[in-house]
Design a protein around this motif. Sequence first.
Motif, mmCIF file in Angstrom:
data_model
loop_
_atom_site.group_PDB
_atom_site.id
_atom_site.type_symbol
_atom_site.label_atom_id
_atom_site.label_comp_id
_atom_site.label_asym_id
_atom_site.label_seq_id
_atom_site.Cartn_x
_atom_site.Cartn_y
_atom_site.Cartn_z
ATOM 1 N N ASN A 93 1.346 -6.937 -5.524
ATOM 2 C CA ASN A 93 0.929 -6.975 -6.084
ATOM 3 C C ASN A 93 1.601 -8.453 -6.333
ATOM 4 N N SER A 150 3.379 -9.182 -9.183
ATOM 5 C CA SER A 150 4.284 -9.884 -10.454
ATOM 6 C C SER A 150 5.082 -8.311 -10.115
ATOM 7 N N THR A 168 -3.700 -6.944 -6.191
ATOM 8 C CA THR A 168 -3.646 -7.553 -6.930
ATOM 9 C C THR A 168 -4.942 -8.002 -7.281
ATOM 10 N N GLU A 169 -5.369 -7.811 -8.817
ATOM 11 C CA GLU A 169 -6.775 -7.350 -9.214
ATOM 12 C C GLU A 169 -7.081 -9.030 -8.596
ATOM 13 N N GLU A 175 4.834 -5.107 -10.853
ATOM 14 C CA GLU A 175 5.219 -3.818 -11.969
ATOM 15 C C GLU A 175 3.861 -3.135 -11.743
ATOM 16 N N GLN A 176 3.707 -2.541 -12.379
ATOM 17 C CA GLN A 176 2.343 -1.201 -12.602
ATOM 18 C C GLN A 176 2.137 -1.143 -11.845
ATOM 19 N N TYR A 177 2.957 -0.721 -10.775
ATOM 20 C CA TYR A 177 2.571 0.106 -9.305
ATOM 21 C C TYR A 177 1.544 1.558 -9.503
ATOM 22 N N GLY A 178 2.873 2.412 -10.701
ATOM 23 C CA GLY A 178 2.358 3.627 -10.358
ATOM 24 C C GLY A 178 0.914 4.470 -10.592
ATOM 25 N N LYS A 179 0.073 3.326 -10.615
ATOM 26 C CA LYS A 179 -1.508 3.756 -10.743
ATOM 27 C C LYS A 179 -1.827 4.044 -9.687
ATOM 28 N N TYR A 205 5.789 0.099 -1.217
ATOM 29 C CA TYR A 205 5.713 -1.462 -2.554
ATOM 30 C C TYR A 205 6.290 -2.439 -2.066
#
Length: 259
Positions: A200, A202, A151-152, A204-208, A223
């Motif tokens: 992370n 949510s 998570t950022e 979501e956005q595991y693609g990157k 994941y």
Amino acid sequence: MLFRSELITRKLKTRDPEFVISVTSVLRKIKNKEETILIDVRNHQEFEKFRISGSINIPVFAIKTKVFLKSKPLILVNEGYNHVRLEQACRRLKKSGFADVRILNGGLNVWKQEGGPLNGDIFAQKALNKIPPHVFFEEKNDADCLMIDVTETKNPDVQYLIPLVLAIPLADNSQEFISKIRKATDSPQRDPFSSILIFNQSGEQYGKVETLIQKTELKNVFYLKDGLNGYKTFLQRQALIWQANNHSKKKLKKCAHCP
């Protein structure tokens, strides 16, 4: 929301290497035409979607009834997670007289990564590396699973909900992120059969992240489906179930007809 310690405490336990075999070893056995029986323990619907060619579908609880398999080299196969349940099954089968039972390390997920052939729905196979929250809860005490929060933005709930997690935020600098992942996983003490769980906030956005992880050539990476939010929701539901069960027990104790 605070949870009972039983829900969040991690009592780490290492895997027993006696019950694990690598995908590379299995592929070599098949190539050399050594007797190898792959038992896919997933439910029949999932097995029908896709499977390893030549594998057979038997639920874990039913294997002990197949006495003709007792002297055979058996390899249990699932998606690649839920190692704890399969190790327990191996121990029970060994006590029941099964001579050689092991678990395919990384399961179908690593089998696919190593180029092992799979028959069936290629779209369904894409979800192989996603662990549902309830399965993660069962596996959270696996000491050989390195858990990484990407998570950022720092979340104070993480260390409470998932103790001993490593924080490596997904930064704009991709090379820096890859370098930190490599450093975290490049240890001489690291078990070759260990796994990595990435999550992370949510889910979501595991693609990157997946694209960057592929550059590290790491195997046995999973994941957390729905991320920390999904896991927290699962814990809340579990807490309510436990609370309801305890309440029922207390009411039974107060029954005038009870001894």
